[in-house]
Write an enzyme that holds these catalytic residues in place. Structure first.
Site, PDB file in Angstrom:
ATOM      1  N   ILE A 193       0.887  -1.165   0.000  1.00  0.00           N
ATOM      2  CA  ILE A 193       0.000   0.000   0.000  1.00  0.00           C
ATOM      3  C   ILE A 193       0.924   1.214   0.000  1.00  0.00           C
ATOM      4  CG2 ILE A 193      -0.226  -0.149   2.537  1.00  0.00           C
ATOM      5  CD1 ILE A 193      -2.980   1.159   2.301  1.00  0.00           C
ATOM      6  N   SER A 194       0.720   2.121  -0.943  1.00  0.00           N
ATOM      7  CA  SER A 194       1.633   3.261  -1.107  1.00  0.00           C
ATOM      8  C   SER A 194       1.600   4.169   0.112  1.00  0.00           C
ATOM      9  CB  SER A 194       1.245   4.093  -2.335  1.00  0.00           C
ATOM     10  OG  SER A 194       1.399   3.344  -3.500  1.00  0.00           O
ATOM     11  N   GLN A 195       2.702   4.929   0.281  1.00  0.00           N
ATOM     12  CA  GLN A 195       2.705   5.859   1.404  1.00  0.00           C
ATOM     13  C   GLN A 195       1.687   6.970   1.123  1.00  0.00           C
ATOM     14  OE1 GLN A 195       7.006   6.802   0.596  1.00  0.00           O
ATOM     15  NE2 GLN A 195       6.430   8.675   1.637  1.00  0.00           N
TER      16      GLN A 195
END
Length: 212
Positions: free
Chosen positions: A59-61
């Protein structure tokens, strides 16, 4: 630290990284990132860092989600294509601003888990598709906006073809083991214009379907 303070710090952290569009900040405040993070990493949901979600994906920052969403210059009538559903967090943020979001994921397990979260959060304007994202969704094209959450060596031709004239695509470009650049592509009457936004790191865009 209570939930309200944690979320306030979360939004403040995103703002400090350059996400200033009020609609993007409101969408990120409305969508609880914690709903998309499972297991051991749940307690780190509100930190500005990528987290593993299974199937070798992340999950992207949050600040990158915010900056990519901001770069799309979304309007309330836009139809958006997302390549790489992952946890579903990016699609959920998009769904708070755009009219409709189509999101494609090659891993069946991830798309099933994301659909469950969308349903739980009542996000009815997201259509989640198990498929080969490198091909896009030609039958639903053209799209007003396209966002790619995996890195390609070049902006993929099939996706560029599905972008309407006047539309915008945001895509990380570069080799997976070196620094990649986040690129914004605008389709004009005569071709494509490219802006380089910032350095990023994403998993590579892979053709075909995943094993799970």
């Amino acid at each position: 630290m209570d939930d309200a303070e944690q979320k306030m710090r979360f939004i403040y952290g995103i703002r400090s990284k350059g996400v200033t569009d009020a609609r993007v900040l409101a969408a990120m405040e409305a969508i609880d990132r914690g709903a998309f993070v499972r297991g051991l990493f749940a307690e780190r949901s509100y930190e500005d860092m990528p987290l593993p979600i299974g199937c070798g994906q992340t999950i992207s920052q949050p600040s990158v989600v915010g900056l990519m969403t901001q770069a799309l210059e979304l309007g309330p009538r836009d139809k958006v294509l997302e390549i790489g559903t992952g946890s579903g967090y990016q699609a959920a943020v998009l769904s708070r601003i755009a009219r409709r979001v189509y999101t494609v994921e090659r891993h069946r397990r991830l798309i099933q888990e994301a659909r469950q979260v969308f349903e739980k959060l009542g996000l009815v304007n997201i259509i989640a598709v198990h498929g080969d994202g490198s091909r896009g969704l030609p039958e639903q094209s053209p799209f007003d906006r396209i966002i790619v959450t995996a890195a390609a060596e070049d902006p993929p031709g099939p996706l560029l073809a599905q972008l309407r004239i006047g539309g915008i695509m945001v895509v990380p470009v570069g080799q997976s083991d070196t620094v990649q650049s986040l690129i914004r592509v605008r389709r004009t009457e005569t071709g494509f214009e490219y802006d380089e936004l910032r350095a990023v790191r994403f998993v590579p865009l892979v053709e075909g379907l995943g094993k799970e």
